[in-house]
Enzyme design. Sequence first.
Site, PDB file in Angstrom:
ATOM      1  N   ASN A  26      63.266 -24.105  57.191  1.00 22.43           N
ATOM      2  CA  ASN A  26      62.133 -23.457  57.976  1.00 22.43           C
ATOM      3  C   ASN A  26      62.547 -22.541  59.055  1.00 22.43           C
ATOM      4  OD1 ASN A  26      61.140 -25.621  56.398  1.00 22.43           O
ATOM      5  ND2 ASN A  26      60.849 -27.182  58.165  1.00 22.43           N
ATOM      6  N   GLU A  73      38.672   7.199  47.395  1.00 23.22           N
ATOM      7  CA  GLU A  73      37.926   6.074  47.055  1.00 23.22           C
ATOM      8  C   GLU A  73      38.721   4.781  47.020  1.00 23.22           C
ATOM      9  OE1 GLU A  73      35.629   6.964  43.327  1.00 23.22           O
ATOM     10  OE2 GLU A  73      34.899   8.492  44.317  1.00 23.22           O
ATOM     11  N   THR A 121      25.164  12.034  63.907  1.00 21.16           N
ATOM     12  CA  THR A 121      24.978  10.510  64.155  1.00 21.16           C
ATOM     13  C   THR A 121      23.766  10.018  63.196  1.00 21.16           C
ATOM     14  OG1 THR A 121      23.244  11.002  65.885  1.00 21.16           O
ATOM     15  CG2 THR A 121      25.361  10.878  66.802  1.00 21.16           C
ATOM     16  N   HIS A 122      23.845   8.981  62.802  1.00 25.80           N
ATOM     17  CA  HIS A 122      22.956   8.144  61.788  1.00 25.80           C
ATOM     18  C   HIS A 122      22.854   8.994  60.522  1.00 25.80           C
ATOM     19  CE1 HIS A 122      21.129   6.078  65.399  1.00 25.80           C
ATOM     20  NE2 HIS A 122      21.574   7.173  65.972  1.00 25.80           N
TER      21      HIS A 122
HETATM   22  N1  ARG Z   1      59.921 -21.076  50.725  1.00 30.74           N
HETATM   23  C1  ARG Z   1      59.503 -21.705  51.771  1.00 30.74           C
HETATM   24  C2  ARG Z   1      58.445 -20.464  52.590  1.00 30.74           C
HETATM   25  O1  ARG Z   1      58.608 -19.515  52.073  1.00 30.74           O
HETATM   26  C3  ARG Z   1      60.558 -22.087  52.692  1.00 30.74           C
HETATM   27  C4  ARG Z   1      60.996 -23.522  52.226  1.00 30.74           C
HETATM   28  C5  ARG Z   1      60.654 -24.440  53.241  1.00 30.74           C
HETATM   29  N2  ARG Z   1      60.610 -25.448  52.311  1.00 30.74           N
HETATM   30  C6  ARG Z   1      60.540 -27.199  52.854  1.00 30.74           C
HETATM   31  N3  ARG Z   1      60.301 -27.603  51.839  1.00 30.74           N
HETATM   32  N4  ARG Z   1      60.546 -27.072  53.965  1.00 30.74           N
HETATM   33  O2  ARG Z   1      57.981 -21.110  53.656  1.00 30.74           O
END
Ligand code: ARG
Length: 459
Positions: free
Chosen positions: A111, A291, A156-157
């Site tokens: 995390n 485009e 404009t417009h």
């Molecule tokens: N691959 C996850 C992400 O991109 C990170 C992994 C965290 N996974 C978890 N089970 N806490 O956020």
Amino acid sequence: MSSEQRTWGGRFEAPMHELTRDYTAGMDRDLWEFDIAGSIAHARMLGRQGIIPAGDADAIVAGLEQLRERFRAGQVPWQPELEDIHTHIEANLHALIGEPAGRLHTARSRNDQVALVNRMAVRALCDDAVAGLRELLTVICDLAERHAADPMPGYTHVQRAQPITLGHHLLAYGEMLLRDRDRFLDARRRVNVMPLGSGALAGAPYPLDREFVARELGFEAISRNSIDATADRDFVAEFCFAAAMTGVHLSRLAEEIILWASSEYAFVRLPDAFATGSSIMPQKKNADVAELARGRAGRLIAELVAILTSLKGLPLAYNRDLQEDKTAYLAAGNTLIPSLRIFAAMLPALEFNLERMREAAGQGYALATDIADYLVRKGMPFRQAHAVVGGLVRLAESRRCELNELPFEAYREASPLFEPDVLEITVDSSIASRDVPGGTAPNRVREAVVALRREFAAR
Ligand code: ARG
């Protein structure tokens, strides 16, 4: 792969369904460079702090450097069962150096690891966007300088309004893109905060030197709250907004190039190198580059909406929804940066039909405001002058002629304040008269070019 081989397999008994494997896999395989750099800094810090044996730290760093070479050479295959880039790197490191690899994840969670990688990746994208914008701004300033005195109709417009110069019109985009550049620089400041050490959400029970890691990786500061650091992605949203705003600006410019290249306007000829043809109509030359830039602005907006929608209503801290952040910022970067590059290459190659633009600038009663201003200078209140000239426009329209084709007597009849010099009001005199800071007078346009160049050189 059986559950024990997974980094988190210990508490699992049954194998993962392959649909789950594919469904949960990260879209992050291109981020290996950032993850390796982050892991090297983390391992060094763990070694220096005596959290892991110094010898293991050295082995990890050497292994990661070797792995980096393998990634560069495209020698690391993607194994979907390994879930994401973080586990790929850890598994490959283990295959390379064995046992010590098992200490790399000390005091770290995916995390905070992914928060770090995201911040490094978005920081690099901000830099790419700033570089792309600088290139485009350089081109726009050069063009604006060259066309500082070349008239065109201002609208404009989508109705001809008042004469302006092409340089002034282009500089309007210059100002917008300069603000876009500033938005990326500004966003970068908030991106540039180092989250590692936040753990899964609560911090880490080791004597970490977070400042060391921050310095190693070029971060300005360390995060102050581990929950915020692992759970928020506002920096992704900011990046996506800056990209969407830039995309919208490019899209408006693209729209004008498309209009100007039509035979109805005929203000520019598209260079062959930046146009495409039709498979059925031999005469066609289409502004497909413009485009597509216009179309892709829609996708840039979509990425912003996607990340905001993912964040809305997420309880703290990390939730797997956050994995979708990468799709948003990678797509935004990969969409925007090529658009900036191709515009910087295409704009100088446009062939402006300056004669036609000048001619159009004087048509459609575009000098009516100047004639009203003439009366104001002779003492008439503006509202009254507006009505007098409105009458002249009506008269010219009924005679199917332009204002300067009306006989002087018609002017005199409309107001005794008119002198013969009213017929000397021209496109050039109109443009030259708008001599206020920010106005379209050629010397003001040249001044604005200098100021804009100074601004984008400054930061
Ligand atoms: N691959 C996850 C992400 O991109 C990170 C992994 C965290 N996974 C978890 N089970 N806490 O956020």
